[in-house]
Design a protein around this motif. Sequence first.
Motif, PDB file in Angstrom:
ATOM      1  N   ALA A  62       0.823  -1.210   0.000  1.00  6.22           N
ATOM      2  CA  ALA A  62       0.000   0.000   0.000  1.00  6.22           C
ATOM      3  C   ALA A  62       0.858   1.262   0.000  1.00  6.22           C
ATOM      4  O   ALA A  62       0.578   2.223  -0.724  1.00  6.22           O
ATOM      5  N   ILE A  63       1.923   1.261   0.798  1.00  9.10           N
ATOM      6  CA  ILE A  63       2.824   2.419   0.863  1.00  9.10           C
ATOM      7  C   ILE A  63       3.500   2.661  -0.486  1.00  9.10           C
ATOM      8  O   ILE A  63       3.601   3.799  -0.956  1.00  9.10           O
TER       9      ILE A  63
ATOM     10  N   LEU B  98       2.099   6.761  -6.927  1.00  9.80           N
ATOM     11  CA  LEU B  98       1.025   7.481  -7.599  1.00  9.80           C
ATOM     12  C   LEU B  98       1.008   8.962  -7.232  1.00  9.80           C
ATOM     13  O   LEU B  98       0.639   9.804  -8.049  1.00  9.80           O
ATOM     14  N   LYS B  99       1.396   9.280  -6.000  1.00 11.17           N
ATOM     15  CA  LYS B  99       1.422  10.682  -5.560  1.00 11.17           C
ATOM     16  C   LYS B  99       2.780  11.291  -5.928  1.00 11.17           C
ATOM     17  O   LYS B  99       3.703  11.344  -5.119  1.00 11.17           O
TER      18      LYS B  99
ATOM     19  N   SER C  33       3.340  11.591   4.676  1.00 10.58           N
ATOM     20  CA  SER C  33       1.990  11.357   4.153  1.00 10.58           C
ATOM     21  C   SER C  33       0.887  11.796   5.107  1.00 10.58           C
ATOM     22  O   SER C  33      -0.140  12.322   4.673  1.00 10.58           O
TER      23      SER C  33
ATOM     24  N   TYR D 265       0.917   4.028  -3.051  1.00  7.23           N
ATOM     25  CA  TYR D 265       0.523   5.406  -2.710  1.00  7.23           C
ATOM     26  C   TYR D 265       1.639   6.394  -3.043  1.00  7.23           C
ATOM     27  O   TYR D 265       1.395   7.447  -3.650  1.00  7.23           O
ATOM     28  N   THR D 266       2.878   6.056  -2.667  1.00  4.44           N
ATOM     29  CA  THR D 266       4.006   6.961  -2.911  1.00  4.44           C
ATOM     30  C   THR D 266       4.282   7.115  -4.404  1.00  4.44           C
ATOM     31  O   THR D 266       4.592   8.209  -4.881  1.00  4.44           O
TER      32      THR D 266
ATOM     33  N   LEU E 116       4.291  13.941  -3.702  1.00  2.00           N
ATOM     34  CA  LEU E 116       4.386  13.634  -2.278  1.00  2.00           C
ATOM     35  C   LEU E 116       5.786  13.941  -1.753  1.00  2.00           C
ATOM     36  O   LEU E 116       6.775  13.414  -2.239  1.00  2.00           O
TER      37      LEU E 116
END
Length: 253
Positions: A107-108, A114-115, A163, A111-112, A118
């Motif tokens: 998940a991390i 795609l963002k 995040s 998320y990282t 970030l």
Amino acid sequence: MIYACLAALMAGFVDAIVGGGGLIQAPAMFILFPSFPVPRIIGTNRFASFMGTAVAAWQYSRKVDVPWRTVLFGGVGAGAMSFLGARFSSMISSDLLKPIILVLMVAIAIYTYLKKDLGHQEQFRVAAYLIPAYGLLIGITCGFYNGLVGPGTGSLLVFGFVSLIGYNFLTGSAISKFINVVADVFSLIFFLWHGYVTFEIAIPMMLCNMVGSFLGSRTAILRGNGFVRMFFLCVIGALLLRFGWDVFWGLQR
């Protein structure tokens, strides 16, 4: 001993940038010292790495504006829970936790990746008065994990501060280094108290880890947030491979 010192040097370099040095140092010790019981491996590894983390923290503090209130609250939570996690490490099998950690890492990573923005700039996601409370929560969670399992604690701390709160990667790395030092020291108290540190191995490794940490923190500061973000993704990928292999191997037994 030479191979152990080389592993410590490389681990210090990686850990100073974005955490994850335990991915290199801990497995190397399991390979090089197969006769050591697990608590001795963890205790010796922890002693060998905590001063390197302190060197990196000092380097960041000279170049990065460190939010000390966040460090204070996060450090208190991490210190207390790291000692508790170390006590639980002898009672709970880490094999029970590894599938959960694997899902968390996936998940991390997603998320990282795609963002894209970030951690490039500070964009706070919570009110200023809540930041210390969030720091305490992150410290408690990652501190317990640090005492219980260990590898990847620095990376999880960085991700939490970037995040959840909205710090940039350099500031998040600086905060995580100070909190990691506190967590390491408190868990190390347990291992020292029970005689789980082999000093003739730990001290030379510690010196090499400090050199690696100095070089790694200098590199991160000079290269900036974009470099740290990419390095973070690489370390998370390595964590995925590590825990994925552990879970797969556990299922085969």
